[in-house]
Write a protein that holds these residues in place. Structure first.
Motif, PDB file in Angstrom:
ATOM      1  N   PRO A  35       0.845  -0.592   0.087  1.00  0.00           N
ATOM      2  CA  PRO A  35       0.080   0.117  -0.006  1.00  0.00           C
ATOM      3  C   PRO A  35       1.383   0.944  -0.140  1.00  0.00           C
ATOM      4  O   PRO A  35       1.840   0.997   0.408  1.00  0.00           O
ATOM      5  CB  PRO A  35      -0.647   0.224   1.257  1.00  0.00           C
ATOM      6  CG  PRO A  35       0.346  -0.925   2.506  1.00  0.00           C
ATOM      7  CD  PRO A  35       0.923  -2.204   1.501  1.00  0.00           C
ATOM      8  N   ILE A  72       1.186   4.142   1.641  1.00  0.00           N
ATOM      9  CA  ILE A  72       0.936   5.178   3.457  1.00  0.00           C
ATOM     10  C   ILE A  72       1.080   6.518   2.762  1.00  0.00           C
ATOM     11  O   ILE A  72       2.269   7.159   1.844  1.00  0.00           O
ATOM     12  CB  ILE A  72       1.577   4.122   4.675  1.00  0.00           C
ATOM     13  CG1 ILE A  72       1.587   3.258   4.434  1.00  0.00           C
ATOM     14  CG2 ILE A  72       1.290   5.504   5.753  1.00  0.00           C
ATOM     15  CD1 ILE A  72       0.365   2.357   4.522  1.00  0.00           C
ATOM     16  N   GLU A 119      13.689  12.314  -3.981  1.00  0.00           N
ATOM     17  CA  GLU A 119      14.990  11.897  -4.026  1.00  0.00           C
ATOM     18  C   GLU A 119      15.144  10.346  -3.316  1.00  0.00           C
ATOM     19  O   GLU A 119      13.620   9.083  -3.711  1.00  0.00           O
ATOM     20  CB  GLU A 119      15.370  12.205  -2.421  1.00  0.00           C
ATOM     21  CG  GLU A 119      15.768  14.058  -2.131  1.00  0.00           C
ATOM     22  CD  GLU A 119      15.758  14.345  -1.275  1.00  0.00           C
ATOM     23  OE1 GLU A 119      16.314  13.768   0.117  1.00  0.00           O
ATOM     24  OE2 GLU A 119      15.772  15.300  -0.850  1.00  0.00           O
ATOM     25  N   SER A 120      15.813   9.923  -3.484  1.00  0.00           N
ATOM     26  CA  SER A 120      16.006   7.959  -3.141  1.00  0.00           C
ATOM     27  C   SER A 120      15.129   7.910  -2.227  1.00  0.00           C
ATOM     28  O   SER A 120      15.289   8.287  -0.493  1.00  0.00           O
ATOM     29  CB  SER A 120      17.822   7.517  -2.841  1.00  0.00           C
ATOM     30  OG  SER A 120      17.505   6.019  -2.900  1.00  0.00           O
ATOM     31  N   GLY A 121      14.555   6.642  -2.462  1.00  0.00           N
ATOM     32  CA  GLY A 121      13.581   6.521  -0.775  1.00  0.00           C
ATOM     33  C   GLY A 121      12.396   7.035  -0.573  1.00  0.00           C
ATOM     34  O   GLY A 121      11.525   6.714   0.319  1.00  0.00           O
ATOM     35  N   GLY A 149      10.061   6.296  -2.225  1.00  0.00           N
ATOM     36  CA  GLY A 149       8.816   5.848  -2.743  1.00  0.00           C
ATOM     37  C   GLY A 149       8.411   5.694  -4.007  1.00  0.00           C
ATOM     38  O   GLY A 149       7.343   4.724  -5.088  1.00  0.00           O
ATOM     39  N   VAL A 175       7.630   2.033  -5.162  1.00  0.00           N
ATOM     40  CA  VAL A 175       6.532   1.788  -4.696  1.00  0.00           C
ATOM     41  C   VAL A 175       4.570   1.827  -6.116  1.00  0.00           C
ATOM     42  O   VAL A 175       4.441   1.257  -5.950  1.00  0.00           O
ATOM     43  CB  VAL A 175       6.149   2.183  -3.164  1.00  0.00           C
ATOM     44  CG1 VAL A 175       5.098   2.399  -2.577  1.00  0.00           C
ATOM     45  CG2 VAL A 175       7.268   1.449  -2.380  1.00  0.00           C
ATOM     46  N   ARG A 235       7.526  16.607   4.423  1.00  0.00           N
ATOM     47  CA  ARG A 235       5.818  15.364   5.004  1.00  0.00           C
ATOM     48  C   ARG A 235       6.199  14.322   6.251  1.00  0.00           C
ATOM     49  O   ARG A 235       5.321  14.031   5.985  1.00  0.00           O
ATOM     50  CB  ARG A 235       4.822  14.574   3.423  1.00  0.00           C
ATOM     51  CG  ARG A 235       6.116  13.675   3.214  1.00  0.00           C
ATOM     52  CD  ARG A 235       5.160  12.443   2.152  1.00  0.00           C
ATOM     53  NE  ARG A 235       5.855  11.966   1.491  1.00  0.00           N
ATOM     54  CZ  ARG A 235       5.516  10.212   1.539  1.00  0.00           C
ATOM     55  NH1 ARG A 235       4.472  10.136   2.348  1.00  0.00           N
ATOM     56  NH2 ARG A 235       5.964   9.844   1.533  1.00  0.00           N
ATOM     57  N   LEU A 279       3.545   6.777   8.869  1.00  0.00           N
ATOM     58  CA  LEU A 279       4.724   5.686   8.291  1.00  0.00           C
ATOM     59  C   LEU A 279       4.859   4.727   9.641  1.00  0.00           C
ATOM     60  O   LEU A 279       4.926   3.535   9.192  1.00  0.00           O
ATOM     61  CB  LEU A 279       5.066   6.174   7.378  1.00  0.00           C
ATOM     62  CG  LEU A 279       4.819   6.688   6.174  1.00  0.00           C
ATOM     63  CD1 LEU A 279       5.611   8.175   5.885  1.00  0.00           C
ATOM     64  CD2 LEU A 279       4.928   5.512   5.260  1.00  0.00           C
ATOM     65  N   PHE A 310       5.250   0.634   9.544  1.00  0.00           N
ATOM     66  CA  PHE A 310       6.130  -0.299   9.567  1.00  0.00           C
ATOM     67  C   PHE A 310       5.975  -1.437  10.721  1.00  0.00           C
ATOM     68  O   PHE A 310       7.030  -2.421  10.750  1.00  0.00           O
ATOM     69  CB  PHE A 310       7.699   0.869   9.682  1.00  0.00           C
ATOM     70  CG  PHE A 310       7.645   1.101   7.909  1.00  0.00           C
ATOM     71  CD1 PHE A 310       7.452   0.095   7.276  1.00  0.00           C
ATOM     72  CD2 PHE A 310       7.838   2.383   7.299  1.00  0.00           C
ATOM     73  CE1 PHE A 310       7.500   0.823   5.621  1.00  0.00           C
ATOM     74  CE2 PHE A 310       8.141   2.678   6.651  1.00  0.00           C
ATOM     75  CZ  PHE A 310       7.991   2.137   5.701  1.00  0.00           C
ATOM     76  N   VAL A 349      11.861   7.330   3.351  1.00  0.00           N
ATOM     77  CA  VAL A 349      11.174   6.891   3.885  1.00  0.00           C
ATOM     78  C   VAL A 349      12.009   4.970   4.323  1.00  0.00           C
ATOM     79  O   VAL A 349      11.298   4.489   5.409  1.00  0.00           O
ATOM     80  CB  VAL A 349       9.465   5.637   3.366  1.00  0.00           C
ATOM     81  CG1 VAL A 349       8.468   5.316   3.925  1.00  0.00           C
ATOM     82  CG2 VAL A 349       8.917   7.798   2.406  1.00  0.00           C
ATOM     83  N   ARG A 350      12.767   4.521   3.138  1.00  0.00           N
ATOM     84  CA  ARG A 350      13.680   3.636   2.948  1.00  0.00           C
ATOM     85  C   ARG A 350      14.403   3.616   4.748  1.00  0.00           C
ATOM     86  O   ARG A 350      14.085   3.175   5.478  1.00  0.00           O
ATOM     87  CB  ARG A 350      14.292   3.458   2.518  1.00  0.00           C
ATOM     88  CG  ARG A 350      15.229   2.367   2.311  1.00  0.00           C
ATOM     89  CD  ARG A 350      16.437   1.732   0.937  1.00  0.00           C
ATOM     90  NE  ARG A 350      15.426   1.954   0.213  1.00  0.00           N
ATOM     91  CZ  ARG A 350      15.759   2.558  -1.078  1.00  0.00           C
ATOM     92  NH1 ARG A 350      16.427   4.129  -0.946  1.00  0.00           N
ATOM     93  NH2 ARG A 350      15.078   2.760  -2.146  1.00  0.00           N
TER      94      ARG A 350
HETATM   95  N1  LIG Z   1       4.011   5.873   0.714  1.00  0.00           N
HETATM   96  C1  LIG Z   1       4.473   4.582   1.035  1.00  0.00           C
HETATM   97  N2  LIG Z   1       3.986   3.547   1.534  1.00  0.00           N
HETATM   98  C2  LIG Z   1       4.777   3.006   2.100  1.00  0.00           C
HETATM   99  N3  LIG Z   1       6.186   2.237   2.178  1.00  0.00           N
HETATM  100  C3  LIG Z   1       6.191   3.362   1.425  1.00  0.00           C
HETATM  101  C4  LIG Z   1       6.120   4.486   1.235  1.00  0.00           C
HETATM  102  N4  LIG Z   1       7.183   4.681   0.421  1.00  0.00           N
HETATM  103  C5  LIG Z   1       7.920   4.053   0.227  1.00  0.00           C
HETATM  104  N5  LIG Z   1       7.804   2.995   0.844  1.00  0.00           N
HETATM  105  C6  LIG Z   1       8.637   2.235   1.224  1.00  0.00           C
HETATM  106  O1  LIG Z   1       9.966   2.590   1.807  1.00  0.00           O
HETATM  107  C7  LIG Z   1      10.946   2.319   0.990  1.00  0.00           C
HETATM  108  C8  LIG Z   1      11.958   2.746  -0.234  1.00  0.00           C
HETATM  109  O2  LIG Z   1      10.562   2.740  -0.988  1.00  0.00           O
HETATM  110  P1  LIG Z   1      11.201   3.102  -2.748  1.00  0.00           P
HETATM  111  O3  LIG Z   1       9.690   2.726  -3.857  1.00  0.00           O
HETATM  112  O4  LIG Z   1      12.211   1.564  -3.391  1.00  0.00           O
HETATM  113  O5  LIG Z   1      12.082   4.487  -2.532  1.00  0.00           O
HETATM  114  P2  LIG Z   1      12.436   4.268  -3.667  1.00  0.00           P
HETATM  115  O6  LIG Z   1      12.283   4.771  -4.732  1.00  0.00           O
HETATM  116  O7  LIG Z   1      12.824   6.283  -4.771  1.00  0.00           O
HETATM  117  O8  LIG Z   1      13.984   4.856  -3.799  1.00  0.00           O
HETATM  118  C9  LIG Z   1      10.584   0.759   0.910  1.00  0.00           C
HETATM  119  O9  LIG Z   1      10.876  -0.455   1.603  1.00  0.00           O
HETATM  120  C10 LIG Z   1       8.999   1.219   0.571  1.00  0.00           C
HETATM  121  O10 LIG Z   1       8.641  -0.113   0.864  1.00  0.00           O
END
Ligand SMILES: Nc1ncnc2c1ncn2[C@@H]1O[C@H](COP(=O)(O)OP(=O)(O)O)[C@@H](O)[C@H]1O
Ligand SMILES: [Mg+2]
Length: 362
Positions: free
Chosen positions: A50, A52, A80-82, A84, A87, A225, A232, A236, A268-269
């Motif tokens: 999902p 979040i 930026e990296s992490g 989402g 996702v 945010r 979040l 987790f 978020v990572r």
């Molecule tokens: N909006 C979100 N809701 C739930 N989990 C998220 C969200 N954004 C990021 N994550 C979690 O954070 C981590 C990094 O997300 P990712 O999509 O790989 O980021 P990016 O591709 O931008 O580097 C993953 O473990 C993902 O599950």
């Protein structure tokens, strides 16, 4: 004909009631199986994780995503990296008509040029040293599905030309191949860099940029945010908490307060791994500050004495100034002598600044 259109069964008249009941039972059983299959595949393929967050930027993305997903348009995800991006890409795939076909992801920064080209487009036998047999690339392997091109800004110029062709003509050629192969993949690209900047610098083809920049979704850094942090963190915690001994089901107020003032450079990572780690270290089924990493636990020294504590990520000074000016105008009801007093400024300076920000006409 009705069956083709999706009817489960058809009857010849006159209808036998006993038969009808059996058929209905079977149809229900069939639906139940399909539902349990769906739940199982959601467990097996983390694609449906999902999204979040209730920050307006995330809400807007969630609102338009079903429509965006159903189209076959190229999507460009920035952030930026992490933040989402992957996702979102996986959600696009699972909400699209392509969800039964593969979702394949490739990091464009991870392979040297020649290997990367063959990874994307495949190669014929003998195309280069070591190419002992024909292999298909990701464009062919993802047929009918979605191809996620992560860190697209890192693609070298010569491969950019081939990507452009793939997007424009829906055709590729394997490395060392002579025939064109028609492809059917939906492209989702992601970048943590400013692609327009790369175009200006000559590192990225403008025509490819325009091809990719049709539907752009920008993911904000977590520090923009902060209001989503509690949700979040709870998410987790629900995901990892049961691994704790005893299970961890609570984040203390003080821990939450500290997490809300941290800048989260890994977005978020980083939050996900902080919670996962804290669960292992937690002692009484609660995440207390002492199980948070030092950079989150240790507040910058002496911040208490500052009138306006500077947030870890810094602030846009002009925006702060403009915001204070607007508040003064509002609170003083537009009486500038009073507004100037609120900000301890001379009338002249106050009016000058209001004009500078366009709050009142110059
Ligand atoms: N909006 C979100 N809701 C739930 N989990 C998220 C969200 N954004 C990021 N994550 C979690 O954070 C981590 C990094 O997300 P990712 O999509 O790989 O980021 P990016 O591709 O931008 O580097 C993953 O473990 C993902 O599950
Ligand atoms: Mg990523």
């Amino acid at each position: 004909d009705a069956i083709k259109k999706g009817a489960y069964y058809y009857f010849e008249k006159p209808v036998d009631r006993a038969r009808l009941l059996i058929i209905i039972e079977r149809a229900i059983e069939n639906l139940r199986l399909r539902e349990s299959h769906r739940l199982l595949s959601e467990k097996l393929f983390p694609g449906a994780a999902p999204i979040i967050g209730e920050h307006p930027s995330i809400r807007e993305i969630k609102r338009i995503l079903p429509r965006v997903a159903r189209s076959d348009a190229v999507i460009l995800l920035t952030g930026e990296s992490g933040t989402g991006k992957e996702v979102i890409a996986r959600n696009v795939h699972s909400m699209s008509g392509r969800s039964a076909a593969p979702f394949l992801a490739v990091n464009c920064a991870s392979l040297p040029d020649t290997l990367f080209e063959s990874e994307l487009f495949g190669h014929e036998r003998g195309a280069f040293t070591g190419a002992h047999r024909r292999e298909i690339g990701l464009f062919e392997a993802a047929s009918g599905g979605t191809l996620f091109l992560d860190e697209i800004a890192e693609v070298k110029l010569d491969i950019q030309a081939k990507l452009l062709r793939a997007l424009q003509e829906r055709e590729i050629r394997r490395v060392g191949g002579k025939e064109n192969i028609t492809i059917d993949v939906r492209i989702v690209a992601a970048t943590n860099r400013d692609l327009e900047e790369a175009v200006k610098a000559g590192r990225f083809r403008a025509d490819l940029f325009y091809r990719l920049n049709i539907l752009k979704l920008a993911l904000p850094p977590l520090r923009d945010r902060l209001s989503d942090i509690p949700e979040l963190a709870e998410y987790f915690l629900a995901k990892h908490g049961e691994k704790g001994v005893p299970p961890v089901r609570e984040i203390t107020r003080e821990s939450m307060r500290l997490m809300l003032r941290y800048a989260w450079p890994g977005n978020v990572r980083e939050l996900a791994s902080v919670i996962e780690r804290a669960v292992v270290l937690a002692e009484e089924g609660r995440i207390t500050p002492d199980v948070l990493p030092p950079e989150i636990r240790d507040e910058p020294a002496g911040h208490v004495s500052h009138l306006f504590p500077l947030p870890p990520a810094g602030v846009d000074f002009e925006k702060v100034e403009e915001s204070l000016l607007r508040q003064a105008v509002e609170r003083s009801g537009g009486v500038h002598t009073r507004g100037a007093e609120l900000l301890r400024m001379s009338y002249k300076t106050y009016v000058y600044r209001l004009k500078k920000f366009g709050i009142i006409p110059a």
